[in-house]
Design an enzyme around this catalytic site. Structure first.
Site, PDB file in Angstrom:
ATOM      1  N   GLY A 175     -34.451 -93.749 -21.965  1.00  0.00           N
ATOM      2  CA  GLY A 175     -34.694 -92.430 -21.487  1.00  0.00           C
ATOM      3  C   GLY A 175     -34.325 -92.696 -19.809  1.00  0.00           C
TER       4      GLY A 175
ATOM      5  N   LYS B 293     -37.032 -95.679 -33.746  1.00  0.00           N
ATOM      6  CA  LYS B 293     -36.911 -95.051 -32.538  1.00  0.00           C
ATOM      7  C   LYS B 293     -37.480 -93.431 -32.492  1.00  0.00           C
ATOM      8  CE  LYS B 293     -33.309 -94.141 -29.072  1.00  0.00           C
ATOM      9  NZ  LYS B 293     -33.434 -92.610 -28.436  1.00  0.00           N
TER      10      LYS B 293
ATOM     11  N   CYS C 273     -34.792 -87.577 -33.042  1.00  0.00           N
ATOM     12  CA  CYS C 273     -33.791 -86.558 -32.397  1.00  0.00           C
ATOM     13  C   CYS C 273     -34.484 -85.254 -32.613  1.00  0.00           C
ATOM     14  CB  CYS C 273     -32.726 -86.640 -33.416  1.00  0.00           C
ATOM     15  SG  CYS C 273     -31.344 -85.672 -33.011  1.00  0.00           S
TER      16      CYS C 273
ATOM     17  N   MET D 266     -25.943 -92.246 -30.224  1.00  0.00           N
ATOM     18  CA  MET D 266     -26.006 -90.816 -29.751  1.00  0.00           C
ATOM     19  C   MET D 266     -24.873 -89.953 -30.797  1.00  0.00           C
ATOM     20  SD  MET D 266     -25.355 -91.743 -25.693  1.00  0.00           S
ATOM     21  CE  MET D 266     -24.623 -93.432 -25.810  1.00  0.00           C
TER      22      MET D 266
ATOM     23  N   HIS E 146     -38.295 -93.511 -26.631  1.00  0.00           N
ATOM     24  CA  HIS E 146     -37.805 -92.574 -25.563  1.00  0.00           C
ATOM     25  C   HIS E 146     -38.750 -91.907 -24.978  1.00  0.00           C
ATOM     26  CE1 HIS E 146     -34.587 -89.436 -24.548  1.00  0.00           C
ATOM     27  NE2 HIS E 146     -35.356 -89.406 -23.572  1.00  0.00           N
TER      28      HIS E 146
ATOM     29  N   ARG F   4     -26.417 -92.331 -22.050  1.00  0.00           N
ATOM     30  CA  ARG F   4     -25.376 -91.473 -21.344  1.00  0.00           C
ATOM     31  C   ARG F   4     -25.007 -92.434 -20.138  1.00  0.00           C
ATOM     32  NH1 ARG F   4     -28.651 -86.315 -19.628  1.00  0.00           N
ATOM     33  NH2 ARG F   4     -30.185 -87.912 -20.215  1.00  0.00           N
TER      34      ARG F   4
ATOM     35  N   GLN G 297     -28.333 -96.391 -37.550  1.00  0.00           N
ATOM     36  CA  GLN G 297     -29.556 -95.430 -37.522  1.00  0.00           C
ATOM     37  C   GLN G 297     -29.342 -94.474 -38.837  1.00  0.00           C
ATOM     38  OE1 GLN G 297     -30.046 -92.077 -34.665  1.00  0.00           O
ATOM     39  NE2 GLN G 297     -31.873 -93.402 -34.168  1.00  0.00           N
TER      40      GLN G 297
END
Length: 335
Positions: free
Chosen positions: A212, A139, A100, A18, A171, A234, A70
């Site tokens: 996700g 990803k 992203c 993140m 995701h 998150r 990443q």
């Protein structure tokens, strides 16, 4: 890592990469709570690795392992060189960002934009694999903008599998590069978990992980009935306390209560080293405010970390003062 997990029917739980969040201080905290969760760096652009301050970009504390790097980029040769450079730092995995949706990533024609170019992603993976001694993973999203996920996701999956990818983390929602902000892209496009489940059924011998909207370990366990790995974002950041249950619930380690005194001491030592190198306490404590949600004393804990820790001259004693406000009997009762 991933081949062993598949071979032994083991599951992997990771904390998602993140931007602006999963830096080395965040990862150090998370490692105090779980010894087995796979941690990820923020996305680091390949060009930055080639030309920037490598220690600042790639350095980490060895206690963070297992930890994955990443990378962002779309030029196979640059990504390969970035992997060569990163190999000296001993990462356990290299991941390519194909998900992203930020403006910065779009301007560089990588991240989620690459969902439109599966052949290019495959060339990137092949170039990275050729120089890597550790797993190379991807990803991605299920598609972008007007792409049909029934076509976009299988096309990318097949391309990277042919290139030798070791794992695919999905995701489970689209990214809308036109019309939605990066923040909206984390919530507005609908989730489609079943599509990722079907992908795993189609490729039973490939490690498929899901990401996700996963809010807690109960949901993570449900997903692991259908896929090989779960990536928390998150939820793990804003409620890091839940990581204290990961080793027992996901990895089958005998249940042991988190030693919060040890966590406090470890963060104080980490802070002291960081301050001695010219850093600021707030760079560490900003990642800690998500601890102790719902526990008596948590409000005062957050106040101390949000105010006292950012004052000039603030030292590790601020962390001790914040921890002193927590009623740990609440945590013992919950356990």
């Amino acid at each position: 890592m991933y081949r062993d997990a598949l071979k032994n029917s083991e599951k992997i739980l990771s904390v998602a990469p993140m931007m602006d969040w999963t830096d080395r201080h965040c990862r150090f905290l998370h490692r105090q709570l779980s010894q087995h969760a796979l941690l990820y760096t923020e996305m680091v652009v390949a060009d930055a690795v080639l030309h920037g301050d490598r220690e600042r970009l790639l350095g980490y504390d060895q206690t963070e392992r297992p930890v994955a790097l990443q990378l962002g980029g779309s030029e196979p040769c640059k990504l390969a060189e970035a992997v060569r450079i990163a190999s000296d730092f001993g990462y356990d995995e290299i991941n390519l960002n194909v998900g992203c949706p930020s403006d910065r990533v779009q301007s560089g024609t990588f991240g989620a934009c690459l969902m439109r170019e599966p052949d290019l992603v495959a060339r990137c993976v092949a170039a990275m694999k050729a120089v890597s001694d550790v797993p190379v993973t991807v990803k991605c999203r299920i598609g972008v903008d007007d792409q049909d996920p029934t076509i976009a996701l299988p096309a990318l999956t097949e391309a990277v599998i042919d290139a030798g990818v070791d794992a695919l983390w999905v995701h489970a929602r689209k990214a809308w590069l036109q019309g939605l902000s990066p923040k909206q892209n984390r919530d507005v496009p609908p989730l489609d978990y079943d599509r990722v489940y079907r992908l795993k059924q189609q490729y039973p011998h490939v490690f498929i992980g899901i990401n996700g909207g996963i809010a807690n370990l109960n949901q993570a366990a449900e997903h692991l009935e259908y896929v090989d790995g779960v990536m928390l974002g998150r939820a793990a950041y804003h409620n890091a306390q839940l990581l204290g249950e990961v080793d027992q619930r996901i990895y089958g380690v005998p249940a042991v209560a988190v030693d919060w005194d040890a966590v406090c001491s470890a963060m104080m030592r980490h802070a002291e080293i960081h301050l001695q190198s010219g850093g600021r306490l707030g760079q560490i404590t900003r990642h800690m405010v998500g601890l102790f949600l719902g526990v008596r004393g948590a409000r005062r804990f957050r106040q101390i970390l949000s105010t006292d820790a950012v004052r000039d001259g603030a030292g590790p004693e601020v962390i001790a003062a914040a921890f002193a406000e927590i009623d740990f009997t609440d945590l013992a009762t919950a356990a």
